[in-house]
Design a protein around this motif. Structure first.
Motif, PDB file in Angstrom:
ATOM      1  N   GLN A 156      -5.018   3.703  -6.855  1.00 12.51           N
ATOM      2  CA  GLN A 156      -6.241   3.802  -6.071  1.00 12.51           C
ATOM      3  C   GLN A 156      -7.041   5.034  -6.526  1.00 12.51           C
ATOM      4  O   GLN A 156      -6.544   5.852  -7.299  1.00 12.51           O
ATOM      5  CB  GLN A 156      -5.907   3.919  -4.598  1.00 12.51           C
ATOM      6  CG  GLN A 156      -5.270   5.225  -4.190  1.00 12.51           C
ATOM      7  CD  GLN A 156      -5.095   5.311  -2.670  1.00 12.51           C
ATOM      8  OE1 GLN A 156      -4.025   5.065  -2.152  1.00 12.51           O
ATOM      9  NE2 GLN A 156      -6.168   5.666  -1.971  1.00 12.51           N
ATOM     10  N   LYS A 176       6.470   7.372  10.417  1.00 12.87           N
ATOM     11  CA  LYS A 176       5.334   8.275  10.191  1.00 12.87           C
ATOM     12  C   LYS A 176       5.828   9.728  10.228  1.00 12.87           C
ATOM     13  O   LYS A 176       5.340  10.562   9.491  1.00 12.87           O
ATOM     14  CB  LYS A 176       4.272   8.094  11.288  1.00 12.87           C
ATOM     15  CG  LYS A 176       3.700   6.693  11.401  1.00 12.87           C
ATOM     16  CD  LYS A 176       2.706   6.407  10.300  1.00 12.87           C
ATOM     17  CE  LYS A 176       2.099   5.030  10.446  1.00 12.87           C
ATOM     18  NZ  LYS A 176       1.414   4.590   9.220  1.00 12.87           N
ATOM     19  N   LEU A 217       0.859  -1.191   0.000  1.00 11.46           N
ATOM     20  CA  LEU A 217       0.000   0.000   0.000  1.00 11.46           C
ATOM     21  C   LEU A 217       0.893   1.238   0.000  1.00 11.46           C
ATOM     22  O   LEU A 217       1.484   1.584   1.022  1.00 11.46           O
ATOM     23  CB  LEU A 217      -0.891   0.008   1.247  1.00 11.46           C
ATOM     24  CG  LEU A 217      -1.841  -1.185   1.401  1.00 11.46           C
ATOM     25  CD1 LEU A 217      -2.598  -1.091   2.719  1.00 11.46           C
ATOM     26  CD2 LEU A 217      -2.810  -1.259   0.229  1.00 11.46           C
ATOM     27  N   THR A 224       2.081  12.851   4.641  1.00  9.56           N
ATOM     28  CA  THR A 224       2.220  14.285   4.965  1.00  9.56           C
ATOM     29  C   THR A 224       3.016  14.525   6.245  1.00  9.56           C
ATOM     30  O   THR A 224       3.740  15.508   6.354  1.00  9.56           O
ATOM     31  CB  THR A 224       0.839  14.959   5.101  1.00  9.56           C
ATOM     32  OG1 THR A 224      -0.015  14.063   5.799  1.00  9.56           O
ATOM     33  CG2 THR A 224       0.231  15.287   3.771  1.00  9.56           C
TER      34      THR A 224
END
Ligand code: UTP
Length: 408
Positions: free
Chosen positions: A178, A386, A96, A102
């Motif tokens: 996607q 992240k 994925l 961001t």
């Protein structure tokens, strides 16, 4: 779709401002805007009014987890089952990689981020190296399907080509894109990012199987005889992919899906916890964890919701076919959305200024009849990137890589 049809569609959803600059556009730009209007689902925008009531939760109860001691006892047996399935070509992997990343603060796809210190070590490269371990162990290639989005497709494909797939067999790599969803202000009014383009954001990782279908990739899956798909996130650089023991355990327990989990470091850690919801497997997200759930005990007296998911699931394809038409819950997330101001100039906000609309892969678990939560050792398999610094960051992931003997 012609102008009149576009006008009527926008009017129905209160979004006529999208046509504000129409008369200024050249023919090609007009066509692009009309096409985007045709393809956009504006229905989602009206939901931000009832945001809080959107996804009511059912009755949450503890779920049985296959924990490390049990896995150790059966490691050889499960590994053999898993390797047999991989050698028979029954296991594929789905990366994925459509997210915007961001929080990492780079406009480039997350996978092209270099975490190396003395040499180049790209996130995509780490994932391919991990998958290669299994390819070597099994002596067979694992088909890899890579989901991108409109925002990063070309860069991602070019990067893999430039880097010669980091040694992976390109015949076994398939890209698909996607869908996007409109991004709006807090009142559900879609933003414009150019005079002929509405602001959009990838529609979450929950639509991966539907997008595979749209792109004809599921036909290939069927033709290739792939029966299991290991879906995983781009940002965990210790991610074990098509892990033979996990594959074997999921097959041996006849589960519709296996979910890798780790013991949480704290009751309020920001990971979704495995549970039963109204008697079916489910994941309760960290923001839905009430003080009661955090304090709850299981039959053995331990914390009842102690195992968090790490976005590594092994789905049985035939079960996915049954649930693909069902609509997953919609999640509305605050976000910084670039937009055109009153003067028609592009603004890149420093703070969140509206919503993006997403469906999530974790909600697919609740649609399936059986799930095997499967514990893995956190320090060996979970190093998510992240943020730039601090928790789940490039720094913390580097440290974990080094602890696992990976040279950076
Ligand atoms: P995250 O939830 O961390 O989102 O994605 P993100 O977009 O990458 O990062 P932020 O929140 O903007 O900082 C978890 C996984 O799901 C994928 C991501 O690429 C990552 O592998 N994902 C997320 C998609 O493929 N599509 C999406 O629309 C969202």
């Amino acid at each position: 779709m012609n102008y009149q049809e576009a006008y009527e569609k926008l009017e129905k959803y209160g979004q006529l401002h999208v046509l504000k600059y129409y008369e200024e556009l050249d023919d090609g730009e007009k066509e692009a805007l009309l096409l985007q209007i045709e393809q956009t689902d504006f229905e989602v925008l009206s939901l931000c009014e009832k945001k809080e009531a959107l996804n009511p939760r059912g009755k949450i109860e503890p779920i049985e987890v296959m924990q490390l001691p049990e896995i150790e006892k059966k490691r050889d047996e499960y590994t053999k089952i898993g390797l047999d399935a991989i050698r028979a070509g029954k296991v594929g992997a789905v990366l994925l990689a459509g997210g915007m990343g961001t929080r990492l603060g780079s406009d480039a796809p997350k996978g092209v981020y270099n975490i190396g210190l003395t040499k180049e070590v790209f996130i995509f490269q780490r994932l391919i190296e991990n998958l290669m371990d299994v390819v070597e162990q099994a002596g067979a290639w694992v088909p890899l399907y890579v989901m991108t989005s409109d925002k990063n497709h070309d860069t991602t494909v070019r990067f893999f080509e430039d880097k010669k797939y980091f040694g992976y067999n390109a015949d076994y790599v398939t890209f698909f894109m996607q869908d996007m969803a409109p991004a709006s202000d807090y009142q559900g009014r879609v933003y414009m990012e150019a005079k002929n383009k509405m602001s959009t954001s990838p529609n979450g990782n929950g639509g991966w199987f539907l997008s595979m279908k749209k792109w004809g990739v599921t036909d290939k899956v069927r033709q290739d005889g792939v029966e299991w798909l290991n879906v995983f996130a781009v940002d965990n650089v210790l991610q074990r992919i098509a892990d033979p023991c996990f594959v074997g355990a999921t097959i041996a327990t006849d589960s519709a899906v296996g979910a890798k989990v780790v013991a949480k470091t704290a009751a309020d850690e920001k990971v979704g916890a495995m549970c039963l919801e109204d008697g079916r497997p489910s994941i309760v997200e960290y923001y839905d964890m009430t003080p009661e759930l955090m304090a709850a005990k299981n039959a053995q007296g331990g914390p009842a919701y102690h195992f968090g998911v790490i976005l590594n699931y092994l789905f049985r394809v035939k079960d996915l076919e049954d649930i693909v038409a069902r609509r997953l819950p919609l999640h509305i997330v605050e976000k910084k959305i670039p937009y055109l101001d009153e003067k028609g100039e592009l603004v890149k906000p420093e703070e969140p200024n509206g919503y993006k609309f997403e469906q999530l892969v974790l909600d697919m678990i609740h649609e399936l009849d059986s799930c095997l939560p499967y514990e893995v050792v956190r320090s060996r398999e979970f190093a998510p990137i992240k943020n730039k610094t601090g928790i789940d960051s490039v720094e913390s992931a580097r440290k974990l890589c080094e602890e696992n003997g990976i040279e950076l």
